[in-house]
Design a protein around this motif. Structure first.
Motif, PDB file in Angstrom:
ATOM      1  N   ARG A 180       0.823  -1.197   0.000  1.00 51.34           N
ATOM      2  CA  ARG A 180       0.000   0.000   0.000  1.00 51.34           C
ATOM      3  C   ARG A 180       0.858   1.249   0.000  1.00 51.34           C
ATOM      4  O   ARG A 180       0.600   2.210  -0.715  1.00 51.34           O
ATOM      5  CB  ARG A 180      -0.842   0.002   1.275  1.00 51.34           C
ATOM      6  N   PHE A 185       2.217   1.857  -3.326  1.00 50.39           N
ATOM      7  CA  PHE A 185       1.170   2.364  -4.204  1.00 50.39           C
ATOM      8  C   PHE A 185       0.984   3.863  -3.978  1.00 50.39           C
ATOM      9  O   PHE A 185       0.919   4.649  -4.921  1.00 50.39           O
ATOM     10  CB  PHE A 185      -0.137   1.618  -3.939  1.00 50.39           C
ATOM     11  N   ALA A 234      -6.580  13.735  -3.369  1.00 48.60           N
ATOM     12  CA  ALA A 234      -7.998  13.405  -3.377  1.00 48.60           C
ATOM     13  C   ALA A 234      -8.244  11.976  -2.927  1.00 48.60           C
ATOM     14  O   ALA A 234      -9.313  11.657  -2.421  1.00 48.60           O
ATOM     15  CB  ALA A 234      -8.566  13.618  -4.778  1.00 48.60           C
ATOM     16  N   SER A 235      -7.249  11.118  -3.105  1.00 50.33           N
ATOM     17  CA  SER A 235      -7.450   9.728  -2.715  1.00 50.33           C
ATOM     18  C   SER A 235      -7.113   9.512  -1.243  1.00 50.33           C
ATOM     19  O   SER A 235      -7.192   8.394  -0.751  1.00 50.33           O
ATOM     20  CB  SER A 235      -6.585   8.813  -3.570  1.00 50.33           C
ATOM     21  N   GLY A 236      -6.701  10.559  -0.566  1.00 54.96           N
ATOM     22  CA  GLY A 236      -6.457  10.432   0.859  1.00 54.96           C
ATOM     23  C   GLY A 236      -5.006  10.255   1.244  1.00 54.96           C
ATOM     24  O   GLY A 236      -4.707   9.905   2.374  1.00 54.96           O
ATOM     25  N   ARG A 252      -8.281  10.209   4.088  1.00 47.38           N
ATOM     26  CA  ARG A 252      -8.399   8.754   3.965  1.00 47.38           C
ATOM     27  C   ARG A 252      -9.410   8.206   4.958  1.00 47.38           C
ATOM     28  O   ARG A 252     -10.261   7.394   4.599  1.00 47.38           O
ATOM     29  CB  ARG A 252      -7.025   8.113   4.191  1.00 47.38           C
ATOM     30  N   ARG A 307     -12.839   8.887   3.791  1.00 46.00           N
ATOM     31  CA  ARG A 307     -13.240   7.963   2.734  1.00 46.00           C
ATOM     32  C   ARG A 307     -13.590   6.599   3.338  1.00 46.00           C
ATOM     33  O   ARG A 307     -14.577   5.980   2.950  1.00 46.00           O
ATOM     34  CB  ARG A 307     -12.106   7.807   1.718  1.00 46.00           C
ATOM     35  N   ILE A 313      -7.868   1.023  -7.480  1.00 50.40           N
ATOM     36  CA  ILE A 313      -7.393   1.040  -6.092  1.00 50.40           C
ATOM     37  C   ILE A 313      -7.369   2.463  -5.529  1.00 50.40           C
ATOM     38  O   ILE A 313      -7.610   2.681  -4.345  1.00 50.40           O
ATOM     39  CB  ILE A 313      -5.979   0.416  -6.030  1.00 50.40           C
ATOM     40  N   LEU A 314      -7.095   3.419  -6.415  1.00 48.06           N
ATOM     41  CA  LEU A 314      -6.913   4.805  -5.966  1.00 48.06           C
ATOM     42  C   LEU A 314      -8.098   5.280  -5.118  1.00 48.06           C
ATOM     43  O   LEU A 314      -9.254   5.203  -5.534  1.00 48.06           O
ATOM     44  CB  LEU A 314      -6.759   5.708  -7.193  1.00 48.06           C
ATOM     45  N   GLY A 315      -7.787   5.787  -3.942  1.00 48.41           N
ATOM     46  CA  GLY A 315      -8.841   6.250  -3.048  1.00 48.41           C
ATOM     47  C   GLY A 315      -9.426   5.133  -2.203  1.00 48.41           C
ATOM     48  O   GLY A 315     -10.180   5.379  -1.271  1.00 48.41           O
ATOM     49  N   GLN A 328      -7.260   2.539  -1.126  1.00 48.94           N
ATOM     50  CA  GLN A 328      -6.023   1.810  -0.877  1.00 48.94           C
ATOM     51  C   GLN A 328      -6.061   0.983   0.388  1.00 48.94           C
ATOM     52  O   GLN A 328      -5.188   0.163   0.614  1.00 48.94           O
ATOM     53  CB  GLN A 328      -4.846   2.792  -0.748  1.00 48.94           C
TER      54      GLN A 328
END
Ligand SMILES: Nc1ncnc2c1ncn2[C@@H]1O[C@H](COP(=O)(O)OP(=O)(O)OP(=O)(O)O)[C@@H](O)[C@H]1O
Ligand SMILES: Nc1ncnc2c1ncn2[C@@H]1O[C@H](COP(=O)(O)OP(=O)(O)OP(=O)(O)O)[C@@H](O)[C@H]1O
Ligand SMILES: [Mg+2]
Ligand SMILES: [Mg+2]
Lengths: 424, 364, 514, 337
Positions: free
Chosen positions: B212, B215, B229-231, C335, C338, C365-367, C369
């Motif tokens: 992770r 990534f 935006a994805s955190g 995160r 989300r 996967i984006l967002g 994870q």
């Protein structure tokens, strides 16, 4: 896997909303900077035992040390304003030192200048072909050019300088000097004033004296180039088009600007300026080509340009700060740098107060801490040890960047590879 | 299949081009082109092979350190300074021998990584909190590292009788990392550290591609805005990436330290950080690619060394070759990449027209 | 008006004659045997699905790309356009679908760029810009930085650029996509003005009612070919749509309310101070319940983006409280928010929604994870992520050869469907959807609306931000209007008209108590 | 490069090397491994090259050369020596202390080959290595004394290239010599860079700035031990109308005419003599081993008088020289502080 993504310059990660006001130094700030700085130095020389901070020798040497860095940065400015990152400045500068050595020795001083520029342009050409035509990542191309330039110059030197009087595989013979400017009587008068030790007046005199004594014509030309750059880039349509290629090449192309052509030209000019930087290093700061002479000044030039927010005035301040502190360290490093500590401490404390007023408490505490630390060091030491005087310019640059609030903004499309037909 | 073919053809094309350009330079200068190549391309002897692997090990670590930054769009020019402070620290720690045997080695390695990480971390924190470009700060930190190490080295240095070199205390034998023999003759052994380098490469691949964290790091490198935006916390990632890059940079000098010099001194190999940039770019930040790049550079360095003695040509020519290779490799990869993208778009378009054809049929 | 226009069109001479234009991209035929006549003093609309080839055609007419076949005649002269410079010389001007402006340059610099010969780059140019701005009522200050301008103003700068060059033929590629009705009206007013001056306007839009109201002639393009040229009074919007795609024109319509009593998101007194000047958000208060869609209407740049980003935790320094299912969000990171069940369809899919150079399964996967099925502990589960991407591809009809294709290779509509599918995964309780169908063609639009409605039926709460007022009215259970960072009015979508909303959004209308 | 023409044709046949020369001839092949800079560096590599050339002319040796690159790996130095040894070169001369490790290792691998190393005596006990070292501090003492005798201001300077122990020896001797003449003398000291940054040996711009600072601060004579940066020191002296002292070789003879006059004297470190002496012994069939110190006694170091600027104080300097030779004065090898 992806081509390595790269970026130089400043990002806005730290502060998401970009400041909305125009971040342009008003010319008054620049004009006030010189007497302001002199005043600070006058005060420092009065209350510390440093006396070389503003001598005409220091100022003259600062000019000479500043010029190659400034020119390299100017080269960076041209290319980055057109959207091409140029980390190959160091290599182009190296080529310039060789060009000055070879052509200067064989054909005279001005041929040396032309040779330096010409060799730099060759480096720029390589970068332009790679980045503009082949769309190679700018950083990769720049790094490659640095490697190639160093190897090529060493190889060429061993082919061309060995056996010449005073030449060898690592150095060229002496290059003839370009003319220098001296206004004798004025210089002598000013020398008298400088010696009188009148607060601020002597400092002013030493500044003026440095400008009228043995001032190299190349230094004058370089400073003019800075002004010319400002004028061309910000006051002519050629400059507007060139800058638009760095801000939004698609928009420029949609209005009929030949984007690739402008980028190409900008990188060539960039190479020429970096080459001239090498030339000044070889001909003014010293008087021959010497292997390894550039010593990373190309990178420093790049740093000065970023420091100066991709603008000529800022670049001059950045390279001047660097040249000045380097000069101080090399002259009477121990006492001069010691005095600078005091100035820095006061500056940091003032900044901390400012931060408190803006409500940034954490920053204020950190900055105040640094200020107090500097002050303590100032009190404890009588002189800064020689190992540390050499690193003054690097530390100061870092401190200034860290403390000066970050309002830098690079051209929006800087470093991006542009392909023809991408408009729309 | 075509992909594999393309992937292989690109570097081959690049090497051929680089050799052609170098030959032109040699010919223009009137040097014996064929002699030069027959020396450089001759099969290295066992001991040269050992040297190539040794140097590649060092270059590899440097390349990986740079690549970690690149993966997140951070340009760590500062590997040079980082490995220098780290190698010095490791030499001092190991030389003091506070712990016995390999415990001492392990402690020194950990200290080196920590110091390298801290040195790089300064740039990371400045970037994350003050927005200072890591390009500038690492250039400055390189110079500062030089001065600081020079100062400290003089404080702790011991000088062998009759020697003009100064260095830290020699590391005792029980803490040295034994070399691995690849033959029986003298010099036919490689650094034991090569194992650690391989592990580092594996860890790099694994962390980046399988975790992770990796990534997040790659996502940040590809698009900061999408990452936010994805955190993903960019500031944290920036500092983390610089710390890791610096920690790996901290390893760069250690193969030499524990396998060859056993002390840090004024003749310790320098400039490895800059070589690492070229190698990371050459290897396109891929763990295997970087290894190939490191081996190639080490090979060229080793094979060109005797040029002056045997052929009478300055080995500086190889620097030109190396630089040209960096350029030709990216150019040919770029050509191949464009070709690949085109193939992909064709596939997309085919799928699209197919879909449409089907859609047309339904209402009709 | 339509009749008058018709009369003019009949008499106007042909200024642009396109014959047999063809353009192929690798694997795609973008244009194929296109024939269009544009007459002097008329507005000629071009409509078609996403990817039909409209923009490509316009780029050919503007010299950005060369055609593979066919001829272009301008004022009865056959021309070969090698670059936009040639097109400009021939009297063509173009406003692109995506603005072509350099943010860090001033309006003046943007306008004179490339046309410095006309009036220089100094005072004379400034005066000329002022003159044009005044005479067409564009209201533009030449010395402002473009980045300080709102969307409408940028649009006007683009038009000014074209006028400054004295263009006789003006191309507008989807100029209304980001404008509110009042701005659209202003724009159309400007276009009528141009028409009167004898200019020809080529106008591209997906909004068929607009097209019908403003155009003199309409050409429909399908799969790269001209299908038919019609006049507005011959056709209805429905017929036009059928010409375009061969299917019915969908429209969002609220079904029976599914709003429940269960409070899901509660925003109280939310504020976001700006480093200088007016706060970006001020005293924002609203609730969303399970099964409810709250629409936010507003002119772009009035705080919508900031509101979304504040709720998502992407901005620091916010004041007030945000509670999701009775949980205070303020200490949580993006995160964690989300993970707490917020799905997020960002406004700008390229900037915030996708890794363009990563394969689709990585974008899946984006967002997400930290969540099933993408990860196992600290490790990425590539197999499961790929499988789930396949699911999204089939459920959301993403047109792609497979999950290993780079996101960049997908068209905008398909990228959007992938994002919607992703954000609907993992059972969100709240969906924040910013312009979920912007730039998406009618077919894909309907599919996305359906997905949102279905999810709402199952209890999803939605915060919907859109510039498309029809979409807002059709989907929302309640509409709040945002103006200068404040909520200034609350409307019932079944009662309100786009015009009423429009005046509230511009601050012109009577405020309705929230 | 063309600098090794003489060697490139010998690479093919070592036996044939002897027939072509009519004068002295020999089947000895000398391998010469230079430090960074190599032949033509106008400094101590060049000096070593001069010794080699002289020996070549006189004894008809064959010789090949190779030079180090900046920041190279230890293995590269080693490999250079091994290449020579494998190709049958004997003796092999390593120029510079950086080779110490490598010579130690390679000498053990090739016990029948003979090595010489300059500026290092840590291999004193290795049977097939000759160490050629210099008493730089003694030579520096004399030029320090000369500076103090000639200085009118009572203020002199020293510019060191890189702050290594070797260069500190120059500084130590210089300071001791100057203080011997005038205990109250002021001596400014500046180093241009710190190891491992060796740019201080190749940055004349920095050399010039540093020396300029000293002259403007009141110094009237500056001694440099800064390799290629020294050119900048001479320039600064010329600009200031002051004097400078050269190093390693008689720089009055090699400097550009425009700065010749400012070179009052040079500290001679006769690497050429050492190399030549060593090779002539080799020619006689002996391979010297152990440490040979080139000091004042054997004229391994000294000072130059070209230009005649210090003719008036030669007597005094020679007196000091005698005192050092006699052991009445012991010159320190490390700076006082
Ligand atoms: N530069 C390009 N390279 C490859 N294919 C392209 C390129 N530009 C456009 N295309 C292809 O041409 C087709 C037509 O694209 P175009 O942009 O003209 O559509 P459009 O009608 O403007 O769509 P939209 O309504 O979404 O703006 C697209 O399907 C696309 O696949
Ligand atoms: N410059 C380009 N180079 C290569 N391919 C392109 C280019 N421009 C567009 N394409 C291709 O065209 C296709 C559709 O692009 P296009 O931008 O027209 O889609 P769209 O639906 O209009 O998206 P958006 O609404 O985001 O504009 C994609 O497959 C894309 O790969
Ligand atoms: Mg589109
Ligand atoms: Mg379009």
């Amino acid at each position: 896997m992806s081509v390595p993504a790269t970026a130089t310059g400043v990002t806005h990660d730290a502060a998401p909303p970009p400041p909305r006001t125009r971040r342009r130094l008003s010319p008054w700030v620049l004009i006030a900077a010189v007497p302001g700085a002199l005043l600070v130095l006058a005060i420092l020389e009065t209350i510390t035992d440093a006396n070389d901070l503003s001598s005409s020798g220091t100022i003259a040497a600062t000019l000479v040390a500043t010029t190659p860095i400034m020119l390299a940065g100017l080269g960076g400015l041209w290319s980055e304003r057109a959207g091409v990152v140029n980390i190959g400045l160091e290599g182009m500068m190296i080529l310039g030192t060789y060009g000055a050595g070879y052509f200067g020795y064989h054909h005279g001083a001005w041929a040396g200048v032309a040779g330096a520029i010409g060799m730099g342009v060759v480096g720029g050409l390589l970068h332009a072909v790679a980045t503009v035509i082949f769309g190679v990542d700018h950083i990769i191309s720049g790094v490659a050019i640095n490697i190639i330039a160093l190897g090529a110059v060493q190889y060429l030197a061993s082919l061309t300088f060995v056996g010449l009087p005073g030449g060898g595989s690592t150095q060229s013979p002496k290059i003839p000097d370009v003319p220098t400017l001296t206004i004798g009587p004025l210089s002598d008068k000013l020398a008298d004033v400088e010696k009188d030790d009148v607060f601020f007046v002597s400092q002013l005199a030493s500044l003026l004296r440095a400008l009228v004594t043995n001032l190299s014509s190349l230094v004058i030309i370089s400073m003019l180039l800075l002004v010319v750059t400002w004028f061309v880039l910000w006051r002519t349509s050629f400059g507007l088009r060139l800058r638009s290629c760095g801000e939004s090449p698609a928009a420029a192309e949609s209005l009929g600007v030949h984007v690739l052509r402008y980028k190409f030209v900008a990188v060539l000019i960039s190479g020429g300026l970096a080459g001239l930087a090498g030339g000044v290093l070889a001909m003014v700061a010293s008087s021959n080509y010497r292997d390894g002479q550039t010593g990373g000044r190309g990178y420093i030039g790049l740093a000065a340009m970023i420091f100066g927010n991709w603008r000529p005035g800022g670049l001059l301040m950045g390279s001047g700060l660097f040249g000045y502190t380097e000069t101080l360290g090399l002259r009477q490093g121990g006492t001069s740098v010691h005095a600078l500590l005091l100035a820095l401490a006061v500056l940091a404390l003032a900044l901390a107060v400012l931060q408190v007023r803006q409500g940034a408490r954490v920053a204020a505490v950190v900055i105040a801490g640094v200020g107090v630390l500097l002050f303590v060091v100032y009190l404890v030491l009588d002189e800064v040890p020689s190992e540390f005087t050499g690193m003054t310019p690097y530390v100061i640059t870092l401190l200034v960047l860290a403390f000066a609030s970050q309002r830098l903004r690079m051209p929006a499309a800087d470093g991006q590879v542009y392909r023809k037909g991408s408009a729309g | 299949m075509t992909k594999l073919l393309l992937a292989v053809s690109a570097p081959v094309l690049a090497l051929v081009a680089a050799f052609a350009i170098t030959s032109l330079v040699l010919a223009a200068a009137g040097d014996p082109v064929m002699d030069v190549w027959s020396q450089i391309l001759s099969w290295p002897e066992r001991r040269n092979l050992a040297n190539i692997i040794d140097n590649a090990t060092v270059l590899y670590l440097s390349g990986i350190a740079v690549a970690i930054g690149f993966r997140m769009n951070l340009f760590n020019i500062g590997v040079d300074g980082q490995y220098r402070v780290a190698a010095f620290t490791a030499a001092v720690v190991a030389g003091e021998a506070w712990l016995p045997g390999y415990l001492n080695t392990a402690l020194a390695i950990v200290c080196a990584m920590a110091v390298g990480a801290v040195w790089a971390g300064i740039a990371g924190v400045l970037r994350a909190t003050r927005g200072v470009s890591e390009v500038i700060s690492t250039i400055m930190l390189n110079a500062i590292a030089t001065a600081v190490v020079a100062y400290l080295l003089r404080k702790v240095a011991v000088r062998a009788e009759g020697s003009n070199a100064i260095g830290t205390k020699k590391i005792q034998e029980s803490s040295q990392i034994p070399n691995i023999g690849i033959g029986d003759g003298p010099g036919q052994e490689v650094y034991g550290f090569v194992v650690i380098a391989v592990l580092v490469g594996f860890a790099y691949w694994f962390v980046l591609n399988k975790t992770r964290f990796g990534f997040d790091l790659r996502a940040t490198g590809r698009s900061t805005t999408a990452a936010v935006a994805s955190g993903i916390r960019i500031t944290r990632m920036t500092v983390a990436a610089m710390l890791i890059s610096g920690a790996v940079a901290g390893l760069v000098g250690l193969p030499i330290l524990f396998g060859e010099s056993f002390q840090y001194g004024s003749t310790f190999q320098s400039g490895l950080g800059f070589a690492g940039i070229a190698i990371a770019l050459l290897g396109r930040n891929h763990p295997i690619g970087v290894a190939v790049g490191a081996l190639l550079f080490a090979f060229l360095d080793e094979q060109s060394n005797p040029l002056q003695i045997l052929v009478g040509v300055s080995p500086d020519i190889v620097a030109i070759t190396q630089g040209v290779i960096v350029l030709t490799v990216v150019i040919s990869y770029e050509i191949v990449r464009r070709y690949g993208v085109r193939l992909e778009q064709q596939a997309v378009a085919r799928a699209l027209t197919h879909d449409r054809a089907q859609r047309e049929e339904v209402p009709a | 008006m339509a009749e008058g226009a018709q009369a003019e069109a009949a008499t106007g001479s042909v200024t642009v004659r396109l014959r047999g234009i063809g353009k192929r991209f690798p694997g795609v035929i973008a244009n194929d045997d296109i024939n269009i006549d544009v007459r002097r003093g008329t507005i000629h609309a071009i409509v078609g699905e996403n990817g039909a080839g409209k923009s490509t055609l316009m780029k050919i007419l503007y010299g950005v790309q060369p055609p593979d076949s066919g001829t272009i005649e301008i004022n009865d002269q056959q021309v070969t356009l090698h670059s936009p410079a040639d097109a400009i010389k021939a009297g063509v001007g173009m406003v692109f679908q995506h603005f072509m402006l350099a943010d860090n340059l001033t309006v003046l610099e943007n306008v004179v760029l490339g046309a410095e010969r006309l009036h220089g780059i100094g005072g004379e140019a400034r005066a000329e810009i002022q003159r044009i701005s005044d005479s067409y009522g564009l209201g533009i200050d030449p010395d402002r930085l473009v980045e300080e301008l709102g969307v409408g103003a940028r649009q006007r700068v683009e038009i000014l650029k074209v006028l400054y060059r004295g263009a006789q033929i003006v191309i507008l590629d989807e100029p209304t996509a980001v404008l509110v009705p009042q701005e659209v009206d202003e724009l159309f007013g400007n276009l009528q003005e141009l028409k009167r001056e004898g200019l020809s306007v080529i106008f591209i839009s997906h909004k068929l009612d607009e097209v019908l109201s403003v155009a003199d002639e309409i050409t429909v393009i399908r799969r790269g070919t001209t299908v038919r040229t019609v006049t507005p009074h011959e056709v209805t919007a429905r017929q036009l749509a059928e010409l375009m795609v061969g299917s019915e024109l969908p429209s969002p319509s609220t079904e029976t309310s599914t709003v429940t009593d269960e409070l899901l998101l509660s925003v109280q007194g939310l504020g976001l101070p700006a480093p200088e000047g007016r706060p970006l958000l001020q005293d924002i208060t609203f609730d969303i319940h399970r099964g409810e869609v709250l629409g936010i209407a507003g002119v772009e740049g009035n705080g919508q983006a900031e509101l979304v980003e504040t709720i998502m935790g992407m901005r620091t320094g916010a004041t007030g409280t945000i509670r999701l299912q009775d949980r205070d969000l303020s200490p949580l990171s993006t995160r964690e928010r989300r993970e707490g069940g917020i799905g997020y369809i960002p406004e700008d899919r390229h900037r915030h929604g996708l890794l363009l150079d990563a394969p689709l399964w990585e974008n899946r996967i984006l967002g997400h994870q930290t969540r099933e099925p993408n990860v196992r502990g600290p490790l990425i589960d590539k197999g499961a992520a790929r499988a789930d991407t396949e699911r999204i591809i089939s459920e959301y009809d993403v047109r792609t050869p497979g999950p290993d294709v780079l996101a960049r290779a997908l068209s905008g509509g398909n990228q959007q469907k992938l994002i919607v599918g992703r954000e609907m995964s993992g059972d969100p309780v709240l969906l924040i959807a910013a312009h979920p169908t912007r730039g998406v063609d009618v077919g894909a639009q309907a599919a996305i609306w359906d997905h949102i409605k279905n999810a709402r039926r199952q209890g999803l709460a939605v915060l919907l931000i859109s510039a498309d007022l029809d979409e807002l009215i059709g989907l929302s259970d309640r509409i709040e209007v945002i103006l200068r960072g404040r909520l200034v009015g609350s409307f019932d979508p079944s009662q309100v008209t786009p015009e009423q909303l429009g005046s509230a959004m511009t601050g012109a209308g009577p405020e309705v108590a929230a | 490069g063309d600098d090794s023409d003489s060697g490139s044709d010998s690479g093919g046949g070592s036996a044939g090397g002897g027939d072509e020369t009519t004068s002295a001839s020999s089947d000895i092949k000398v391998g010469m491994a230079y430090d960074v800079g190599g032949r033509g560096d106008q400094s101590f590599n060049d000096s070593a090259a001069a010794g080699l050339d002289k020996a070549k002319d006189e004894f008809g040796f064959d010789a090949d050369e190779s030079e180090a690159t900046d920041g190279e790996a230890e293995s590269a130095r080693e490999e250079r020596l091994v290449t020579f040894a494998e190709a049958g070169y004997d003796p092999i001369i390593a120029v510079g202390f950086a080779y110490a490790e490598s010579v130690g290792k390679v000498a053990a691998q090739y016990p029948d080959t003979h090595f010489a190393i300059i500026d290092d005596s840590s291999l004193a006990d290795t049977p097939n290595v000759a160490s050629l070292v210099f008493a730089e501090e003694q030579g520096s003492f004399l030029v320090g004394a000369a500076a103090a005798l000639k200085s009118e201001a009572g203020h002199i300077g020293f510019v060191g290239g890189v702050e290594t122990p070797l260069i500190q020896k120059f500084q130590a001797g210089y300071e001791a010599g100057a203080k011997e003449v005038n205990p109250d003398i002021t001596i400014d000291v500046t180093y241009l860079s710190q190891p491992p940054d060796f740019s201080g040996f190749g940055d004349p711009a920095k050399g010039k700035t540093a020396a300029e600072g000293m002259y403007q601060n009141g110094a009237d004579i500056v001694y440099h031990a800064a390799g290629g940066s020294g050119g900048g020191v001479f320039e600064a002296a010329a600009d200031a109308g002051a004097k400078a002292i050269g190093v390693d070789s008689d720089q009055y003879n090699t400097a550009d005419p425009s700065v010749q006059d400012v070179i009052m004297t040079s500290m001679l470190k006769n690497v050429d003599v050492a190399v030549y002496n060593y090779l002539s012994e080799v020619n006689d069939g002996n391979f010297p081993t152990g440490v040979t110190t080139y000091d004042l006694k054997v004229d391994g170091v000294g000072y130059s008088t070209s230009g005649g600027q210090i003719d008036d104080i030669v007597d005094k300097l020679d007196a000091y020289k005698q005192q050092i030779i006699d052991g009445d004065i012991t010159v320190p090898t490390e700076p006082a502080s």
